[in-house]
Design an enzyme around this catalytic site. Structure first.
Site, PDB file in Angstrom:
ATOM      1  N   SER A  35       0.811  -1.223   0.000  1.00 23.73           N
ATOM      2  CA  SER A  35       0.000   0.000   0.000  1.00 23.73           C
ATOM      3  C   SER A  35       0.843   1.271   0.000  1.00 23.73           C
ATOM      4  CB  SER A  35      -0.913   0.015   1.233  1.00 23.73           C
ATOM      5  OG  SER A  35      -1.819  -1.066   1.206  1.00 23.73           O
ATOM      6  N   GLY A  67     -25.006 -24.649   5.425  1.00 21.98           N
ATOM      7  CA  GLY A  67     -24.455 -25.805   6.134  1.00 21.98           C
ATOM      8  C   GLY A  67     -23.379 -26.498   5.318  1.00 21.98           C
ATOM      9  N   GLY A  68     -23.344 -27.820   5.386  1.00 17.98           N
ATOM     10  CA  GLY A  68     -22.322 -28.583   4.685  1.00 17.98           C
ATOM     11  C   GLY A  68     -22.354 -28.388   3.186  1.00 17.98           C
ATOM     12  N   GLU A 115      -7.975  -1.851  -4.089  1.00 21.63           N
ATOM     13  CA  GLU A 115      -8.037  -0.386  -4.007  1.00 21.63           C
ATOM     14  C   GLU A 115      -7.759   0.118  -2.589  1.00 21.63           C
ATOM     15  OE1 GLU A 115      -7.822  -0.255  -6.801  1.00 21.63           O
ATOM     16  OE2 GLU A 115      -9.586  -0.001  -8.048  1.00 21.63           O
TER      17      GLU A 115
END
Length: 401
Positions: free
Chosen positions: A136, A355-356, A379
């Site tokens: 950054s 769930g699964g 960004e």
């Protein structure tokens, strides 16, 4: 339109554009997105459809063949596209940042040369700030341009270019010490160059190499690449705006547009996650009734919908502020920060509702779960946004003691 994330005060033209884009997303993107993503395949047919709709010229002025629409219209279209597949919105985003920078900062010759072909989608844009070692910290850029007669010679390595392979025009930020003596602040000795190249990988013009696609956890389909400059010669008339030393400001102006875009992407992905979660909750039965009738799931849905609404409102506010000509770094930073964080949370809640099955590649939420983290970084990270927000708040609320 869905009941969530409505936008007040739109014109008939804006509503017609959004309706057209939403229909395109529902018919042409959502049915094929997961398959393309799993194959990491560039969505050429989708991109051709967007070109036919005129979306590559959405914000480009009518005098250059575009639609001349506002940042708000663009952001709302991005929201719809990201709802279908976030990678497609990335293809559009980098193109528009470059077009915006040209419109705001380019010379008349540069505008006349590039904008009509960008509006038609014949030239695709990408922009390049980041490098392997800087993250950054834009001031740490080491890529450099040296004046040599009527040309500049560019050397260095850039990183994380969206559209790096498929683009034919890249706005590249490098150091240019010419006219800027030692001791000049780093941000005052940077220049943006407009680099034309052939689409593809390998050596795409003498002195410029795009090594190949970076393999990513999510955000697939769209090509993310490095860019290696080794004796790359660029004519002086391809300095954006014709004057060196202004690149940092030009890029930051473009990034403000990009932050509104990332916020819009977060809104779109969150909307789709909510749609998938609320639909699955009404189909899946446990203990003799749909799980949507369990209070715990209703609480989750309520929180998810509230976050979708809040993020959308902040994104719209940031876009409208930029359209008004006012400074919007505070609003764009807030919108990007909130939308990306809320997107992650809404996607995770939808994942939990599944769930699964949410862990299975057969279900769309699995793709969204891998895509959402990119928005936390793109960004500018959340930490960068909070630095921007904090500094701007201290400017606005300066203590007079």
């Amino acid at each position: 339109m869905s009941r969530l994330a409505q936008t007040a005060g739109l014109t008939d033209v804006q509503q017609e554009i959004l309706s057209t884009v939403r229909d395109f997303v529902d018919k042409e993107i959502i049915p094929v997105a997961t398959g393309l993503e799993h194959r990491d395949e560039y969505p050429q047919q989708i991109v051709d459809g967007l070109k036919e709709l005129g979306l590559f010229g959405l914000m480009i002025p009518e005098e250059y063949g575009g639609l001349g629409e506002s940042l708000l219209t663009y952001a709302l279209c991005v929201e719809e596209i990201a709802r279908g597949w976030m990678s497609v919105s990335g293809i559009i985003n980098t193109h528009f940042i470059v077009a915006y920078m040209l419109k705001q900062h380019g010379t008349q010759e540069q505008k006349d040369h590039f904008l009509p072909r960008m509006a038609a989608g014949d030239i695709r844009g990408a922009f390049s700030m980041s490098e392997p070692g800087l993250g950054s910290d834009v001031s740490a850029i080491t890529s450099k341009a040296v004046k040599d007669g009527e040309e500049y010679v560019l050397n260095g390595q850039k990183m994380w270019l969206t559209n790096g392979g498929t683009s034919s025009l890249v706005a590249v930020l490098v150091r240019s010490d010419e006219g800027h003596p030692d001791g000049t602040a780093p941000h005052k000795s940077m220049t943006t160059f407009l680099v034309e190249k052939e689409p593809g990988f390998g050596e795409v013009r003498p002195g410029l190499t795009v090594p190949g696609k970076i393999d990513k956890m999510g955000y697939k389909g769209v090509d993310t690449t490095e860019l290696i400059m080794d004796g790359l010669r660029i004519p002086a008339d391809r300095v954006l705006g014709g004057v060196t030393g202004r690149g940092f400001y030009q890029m930051m102006d473009g990034v403000e547009v990009g932050r509104v875009n990332v916020a819009a992407r977060g809104c779109g992905v969150a909307q789709r996650a909510f749609e998938l979660g609320v639909q699955y909750a009404q189909q899946r039965h446990t203990f003799g009734k749909p799980i949507a009738q369990h209070q715990a799931i209703q609480f989750k849905l309520a929180e998810m919908a509230t976050k979708v609404e809040a993020a959308h409102a902040m994104m719209v506010n940031a876009a409208r502020k930029k359209d008004s000509g006012e400074r919007n770094d505070l609003e764009a930073g807030m919108a990007k920060y909130l939308a990306s964080e809320y997107c992650k949370e809404v996607v995770e809640d939808a994942f939990r509702i599944h769930g699964g099955y949410g862990f299975s590649k057969e279900y769309e939420i699995e793709r969204l779960y891998r895509e959402a983290p990119m928005l936390l970084i793109g960004e500018g990270t959340a930490e960068i946004q909070k630095m921007i927000i904090g500094r701007r708040l201290l400017e606005e609320y300066r203590f007079q003691g």
